[in-house]
Design a protein around this motif. Structure first.
Motif, PDB file in Angstrom:
ATOM      1  N   SER A   1      33.451 -26.837 -78.870  1.00  0.00           N
ATOM      2  CA  SER A   1      32.672 -25.598 -78.747  1.00  0.00           C
ATOM      3  C   SER A   1      33.502 -24.395 -79.191  1.00  0.00           C
ATOM      4  O   SER A   1      32.986 -23.467 -79.811  1.00  0.00           O
TER       5      SER A   1
ATOM      6  N   MET B   1      32.670 -21.911 -82.160  1.00  0.00           N
ATOM      7  CA  MET B   1      32.672 -20.461 -81.947  1.00  0.00           C
ATOM      8  C   MET B   1      33.533 -19.773 -83.002  1.00  0.00           C
ATOM      9  O   MET B   1      33.208 -18.668 -83.475  1.00  0.00           O
TER      10      MET B   1
ATOM     11  N   PRO C   1      32.582 -13.732 -81.219  1.00  0.00           N
ATOM     12  CA  PRO C   1      32.052 -14.848 -80.421  1.00  0.00           C
ATOM     13  C   PRO C   1      33.153 -15.705 -79.798  1.00  0.00           C
ATOM     14  O   PRO C   1      33.021 -16.159 -78.660  1.00  0.00           O
TER      15      PRO C   1
ATOM     16  N   HIS D   1      33.610 -16.207 -75.887  1.00  0.00           N
ATOM     17  CA  HIS D   1      33.640 -17.585 -75.392  1.00  0.00           C
ATOM     18  C   HIS D   1      34.881 -17.811 -74.529  1.00  0.00           C
ATOM     19  O   HIS D   1      34.798 -18.431 -73.447  1.00  0.00           O
TER      20      HIS D   1
ATOM     21  N   ALA E   1      34.376 -16.030 -71.068  1.00  0.00           N
ATOM     22  CA  ALA E   1      33.386 -16.715 -70.226  1.00  0.00           C
ATOM     23  C   ALA E   1      33.911 -18.061 -69.753  1.00  0.00           C
ATOM     24  O   ALA E   1      33.708 -18.457 -68.592  1.00  0.00           O
TER      25      ALA E   1
ATOM     26  N   GLY F   1      29.306 -11.831 -74.132  1.00  0.00           N
ATOM     27  CA  GLY F   1      29.860 -12.505 -72.955  1.00  0.00           C
ATOM     28  C   GLY F   1      28.894 -12.569 -71.794  1.00  0.00           C
ATOM     29  O   GLY F   1      28.894 -13.541 -71.025  1.00  0.00           O
TER      30      GLY F   1
ATOM     31  N   THR G   1      25.623 -12.977 -71.849  1.00  0.00           N
ATOM     32  CA  THR G   1      24.719 -14.115 -72.067  1.00  0.00           C
ATOM     33  C   THR G   1      25.417 -15.432 -71.764  1.00  0.00           C
ATOM     34  O   THR G   1      24.861 -16.315 -71.090  1.00  0.00           O
ATOM     35  N   LEU G   2      26.653 -15.569 -72.231  1.00  0.00           N
ATOM     36  CA  LEU G   2      27.388 -16.814 -72.022  1.00  0.00           C
ATOM     37  C   LEU G   2      27.687 -17.038 -70.535  1.00  0.00           C
ATOM     38  O   LEU G   2      27.654 -18.174 -70.045  1.00  0.00           O
TER      39      LEU G   2
ATOM     40  N   ALA H   1      26.913 -20.057 -68.058  1.00  0.00           N
ATOM     41  CA  ALA H   1      27.977 -20.683 -67.256  1.00  0.00           C
ATOM     42  C   ALA H   1      27.537 -20.849 -65.809  1.00  0.00           C
ATOM     43  O   ALA H   1      27.901 -21.824 -65.142  1.00  0.00           O
TER      44      ALA H   1
ATOM     45  N   ALA I   1      25.937 -18.551 -80.504  1.00  0.00           N
ATOM     46  CA  ALA I   1      26.755 -18.838 -79.324  1.00  0.00           C
ATOM     47  C   ALA I   1      25.911 -19.352 -78.163  1.00  0.00           C
ATOM     48  O   ALA I   1      26.326 -20.252 -77.421  1.00  0.00           O
ATOM     49  N   THR I   2      24.712 -18.790 -77.999  1.00  0.00           N
ATOM     50  CA  THR I   2      23.829 -19.228 -76.914  1.00  0.00           C
ATOM     51  C   THR I   2      23.467 -20.699 -77.066  1.00  0.00           C
ATOM     52  O   THR I   2      23.497 -21.468 -76.095  1.00  0.00           O
TER      53      THR I   2
ATOM     54  N   TRP J   1      26.356 -23.021 -76.064  1.00  0.00           N
ATOM     55  CA  TRP J   1      26.543 -23.144 -74.617  1.00  0.00           C
ATOM     56  C   TRP J   1      25.415 -23.938 -73.952  1.00  0.00           C
ATOM     57  O   TRP J   1      25.644 -24.618 -72.956  1.00  0.00           O
TER      58      TRP J   1
END
Length: 455
Positions: free
Chosen positions: A255, A259, A266, A270, A273, A355, A357-358, A362, A415-416, A419
């Motif tokens: 991942s 990224m 990103p 990443h 997060a 971050g 959103t990530l 998480a 990125a979404t 994850w």
């Protein structure tokens, strides 16, 4: 033993382990925060370099984690000789692993460039890793000895060893990254030197403690002497445990690579997060270690009802931790992310936006991540490692990684999407591993013998 008694026993054993893991992650968190203050590009570089280092480190930890259930089972049987033999061969295998993996860290630039990273970041990551490569051996020795102590239920020591290392690492970072206390400003290389010296200090502290206070097993006497039979036993258990860890860390490493394809921002988001999620994951990992020790003791005594009740309690405690974590990540994402960034960094706003959103994603995977790691600890306690290894590979490489790629790049969710792929992989592992323990292992074990007691 009643359920409330199991709660007390797991917390007494697990809380110091949680504290030790949190302090260990605190070392990485300190590195990330301080490098983040140094600059967004430096943060992206360290995120990438640490991903490779910790992927190899966690693979090598398979031998250390094999020591834990073996020592717990032998200790329950009162067999001090076997305790000594298992721990020594865990140290041997850890050392051999470091020899094999050292070239990969030393010549990491070519590997990172082959994986699609930019030449500048790959080159800087190699500078960092050429220093940190020398820290792999002391880190794995420390982990093996901590597993030995934890299996003997000396978890307070495991906690304090790591707590000693945390302020040392922070001061070393402050001095060497930024050039304080009369030291030169070394930037990323300074961060690597600080991490290396922290691993060495941790190893020396835990060795000194064992020499002074844990003399029952004469652990370091004739350490040079080979023990082929026990070497093979630890190897057979440790390799699948290591490969299981490699599957999960490989998913997260992949991942980070993906990224990196999206760019510096990103990758930096990443890294932040993932650091926050990993910090709170240590709560689940501590419960998992406690479950391994308790299950290992029950396995040595053939006490299956005790093991089942302990497993239920460990999973319930993990679910409670996940619920609290989810609230924290959803309610306070921006303040948590902002800790890692220089207020004057021009990329700060973009990193925070991504971050947030990530971090919400998480929060979602805390529940399934906790469930899979705790039941994995129970399976290790009964020395079941090969089938879980297969389940992990299927979940992370058969579900999580393809989903991350398809959602992130084919569907262009970025990125979404990557994850969401992580969440799906962890969920698959949680379902398969829980089915393995509760519907396959427990019925099989219950048919072996009557309970030997409820100690």
């Amino acid at each position: 033993m009643s359920y409330p008694a199991h709660v007390r026993a797991i917390l007494v054993l697990g809380v110091p382990l949680v504290g030790g893991h949190m302090a260990q992650m605190g070392i990485g968190l300190t590195d990330t925060i301080m490098v983040g203050w140094y600059g967004a590009e430096a943060l992206a570089t360290v995120t990438l370099a640490n991903t490779l280092f910790f992927t190899l480190f966690l693979f090598g930890c398979g031998f250390a984690w094999a020591v834990m259930p073996m020592v717990a089972s032998y200790a329950a049987e009162g067999d001090n000789r076997q305790v000594r033999r298992a721990t020594r061969m865990g140290l041997w295998l850890s050392a051999l692993f470091c020899v094999v993996m050292f070239p990969l860290l030393w010549w990491s630039e070519a590997l990172l460039r082959a994986l699609g990273q930019t030449p500048d970041i790959a080159a800087e990551a190699q500078v960092y890793l050429r220093v940190l490569a020398f820290g792999l051996l002391p880190a794995l020795v420390t982990m093996t000895l901590k597993s030995y102590l934890a299996a003997l239920e000396k978890t307070q020591v495991v906690f304090w060893v790591t707590v000693v290392a945390l302020p040392y690492n922070a001061l070393a970072n402050y001095a060497l990254i930024f050039g304080n206390f009369g030291f030169p400003e070394l930037g990323l290389q300074g961060a690597a030197i600080a991490s290396l010296s922290t691993h060495v200090v941790s190893m020396l502290v835990v060795v000194a403690y064992i020499l002074a206070f844990v003399r029952t097993h004469s652990l370091f006497q004739r350490l040079w002497k080979p023990d082929n039979e026990m070497f093979a036993q630890v190897f057979r258990l440790g390799v699948p445990i290591g490969l299981t860890s490699l599957s999960e860390t490989g998913l997260f490493a992949a991942s980070a690579i993906m990224m990196g394809w999206l760019g510096t921002i990103p990758l930096a988001a990443h890294g932040i997060a993932l650091q926050l999620a990993s910090m709170l994951f240590m709560l689940h990992l501590g419960l998992s270690n406690a479950a391994t020790v308790r299950a290992g003791n029950a396995f040595g005594r053939r006490d299956w009802p005790h093991m089942a009740r302990g497993g239920v309690v460990a999973l319930a405690l993990s679910a409670c931790v996940a619920a609290i974590t989810m609230v924290l990540f959803v309610a306070l994402p921006e303040p948590l992310i902002a800790i890692f960034l220089d207020p004057e960094d021009p990329a700060r706003a973009d990193i925070i936006e991504m971050g947030i959103t990530l971090l919400i994603l998480a929060a979602v995977f805390q529940l399934v991540d906790g469930a899979q790691v705790v039941v994995l600890g129970l399976l290790r306690g009964v020395q079941d490692a090969r089938v879980p290894m297969v389940y992990a590979a299927v979940s992370y490489f058969g579900i999580g990684l393809p989903a991350a790629y398809v959602l992130g790049f084919v569907l262009d969710w970025g990125a979404t999407g990557i994850w969401i792929g992580l969440v799906l992989g962890l969920a698959g592992a949680a379902v398969l591993l829980n089915h393995r323990f509760w519907f396959r292992m427990m019925p099989d074990l219950s048919r072996l013998a009557a309970p030997a007691g409820n100690a």
